[in-house]
Design a protein around this motif. Structure first.
Motif, mmCIF file in Angstrom:
data_model
loop_
_atom_site.group_PDB
_atom_site.id
_atom_site.type_symbol
_atom_site.label_atom_id
_atom_site.label_comp_id
_atom_site.label_asym_id
_atom_site.label_seq_id
_atom_site.Cartn_x
_atom_site.Cartn_y
_atom_site.Cartn_z
ATOM 1 N N GLU A 242 0.339 -1.302 -0.114
ATOM 2 C CA GLU A 242 -0.192 -0.100 -0.143
ATOM 3 C C GLU A 242 0.858 1.479 0.494
ATOM 4 O O GLU A 242 0.787 2.161 -0.512
ATOM 5 N N ILE A 243 1.878 1.069 0.787
ATOM 6 C CA ILE A 243 2.924 2.302 0.689
ATOM 7 C C ILE A 243 3.424 2.282 -0.928
ATOM 8 O O ILE A 243 3.366 3.729 -1.248
ATOM 9 N N ALA A 244 3.935 1.280 -1.090
ATOM 10 C CA ALA A 244 4.245 1.190 -2.813
ATOM 11 C C ALA A 244 3.105 2.059 -3.703
ATOM 12 O O ALA A 244 3.910 2.776 -4.485
ATOM 13 N N LEU A 245 1.642 1.919 -4.530
ATOM 14 C CA LEU A 245 0.451 2.205 -4.111
ATOM 15 C C LEU A 245 0.676 3.734 -4.026
ATOM 16 O O LEU A 245 0.645 4.718 -5.325
ATOM 17 N N ALA A 246 0.960 4.455 -2.517
ATOM 18 C CA ALA A 246 0.685 5.699 -2.014
ATOM 19 C C ALA A 246 2.120 6.119 -3.387
ATOM 20 O O ALA A 246 1.147 7.648 -3.437
ATOM 21 N N VAL A 247 2.969 5.807 -3.008
ATOM 22 C CA VAL A 247 3.829 6.102 -3.889
ATOM 23 C C VAL A 247 3.716 6.920 -5.133
ATOM 24 O O VAL A 247 4.418 7.740 -5.402
ATOM 25 N N THR A 248 3.564 5.722 -5.944
ATOM 26 C CA THR A 248 2.337 5.421 -7.483
ATOM 27 C C THR A 248 1.580 6.937 -7.753
ATOM 28 O O THR A 248 2.119 8.065 -8.325
#
Length: 283
Positions: A242-248
């Motif tokens: 979910e952090i990776a999605l937020a970074v995207t």
């Protein structure tokens, strides 16, 4: 329902050699088609980042691993590792590779390309790819799996096991596609709406993981250490994705803000030049 007792070290469910082979062949074929299409684009002079090739190949490899490997740890921990890979890691990798954009750029103008674009922009597809609907399909499937007797049933029925994991993969792909919106879609949702969907799904995922830490899915009985390790893997592993999605989403916001600033700067310079030209003409 009869409670299923799973002994430490045993596999949660077997995919079967035929299914494992089919998945490996399908993933290999998809990776080959993707790489060949990307190579074709580069040969005709188009740019296509190598990082997208790597993301797609890694995603295909992760699917193969999830269906054939036997993760370390107890059966529930191994199952949860497969769940994270199939439902979260693979969708993120495949979506970051922008496969629909690649196919559309690789196809020559004509009926096939137009038909694919129309299908991607169809009304039902637009509804399915809306963040609220995609979020409900994604997290709803997980709550159904872990808070009903569905997981226990997959131990007894291999076909149901395969169908359940296929649904987890498809739901993860739809949700990730809807919040990232890297490929062409009919409706562009705001960053606020997509970010809210990520937060809601992340919160529901965390609550589910905390519940599993204290109580196994109905109809199953895992060792306490195995259950808690698997729940912790779900909790912290889900947070990472979910952090990776937020970074995207943050990268998209930064790019959009930069483009808006550049447009304002060009407009300001144009207005200044016009004012200077008007002053000179008056003089």
């Amino acid at each position: 329902m009869t409670r299923i007792h799973v002994h430490p070290g045993a596999a949660v469910a077997e995919w079967g050699p035929v299914t494992e082979l089919c998945v490996a062949l399908a993933a290999s074929a998809a990776a080959a088609v993707y790489l060949l299409t990307a190579r074709r684009l580069r040969r005709r002079g188009d740019t296509w980042p190598w990082a997208r090739d790597a993301a797609f190949v890694l995603g295909c490899g992760a699917v193969t691993w999830a269906t054939s490997a036997r993760p370390p740890g107890g059966p529930f921990t191994g199952h949860m590792a497969q769940h994270l890979v199939v439902g979260m890691v693979v969708p993120l990798l495949l979506v970051l590779a922008r496969p629909l954009t690649l196919v559309l750029r690789g196809l020559a103008p004509g009926k096939v390309r137009l038909g694919l674009l129309r299908a991607a922009h169809a009304g039902p597809v637009a509804v399915l790819l809306s963040p609220p609907v995609a979020a409900l399909a994604d997290i709803g499937a997980l709550w159904l799996l872990y808070r009903t007797g569905l997981l226990a049933a997959t131990h007894e029925n291999r076909v149901l096991h395969v169908l359940t994991h296929t649904h987890v993969l498809v739901a993860g792909l739809i949700f990730t596609f809807s919040v990232c919106q890297l490929d062409p879609v009919r409706r562009r949702w705001s960053l606020t709406a997509r970010g809210t969907a990520v937060l809601v799904v992340g919160a529901a995922h965390s609550v589910l993981a905390k519940g599993l830490y204290g109580a196994p899915p109905p109809g199953t009985a895992f060792a306490t250490h195995d259950l808690r390790t698997g729940a912790q893997l779900m909790y912290y592993g889900g947070d990472l994705i979910e952090i990776a999605l937020a970074v995207t989403l943050a990268v998209q916001w930064y790019g959009a803000a930069g483009r808006a600033h550049a447009r304002r700067s060009r407009h300001g310079r144009g207005a200044d030049h016009a004012a200077v030209a008007a002053a000179r003409s008056d003089g």
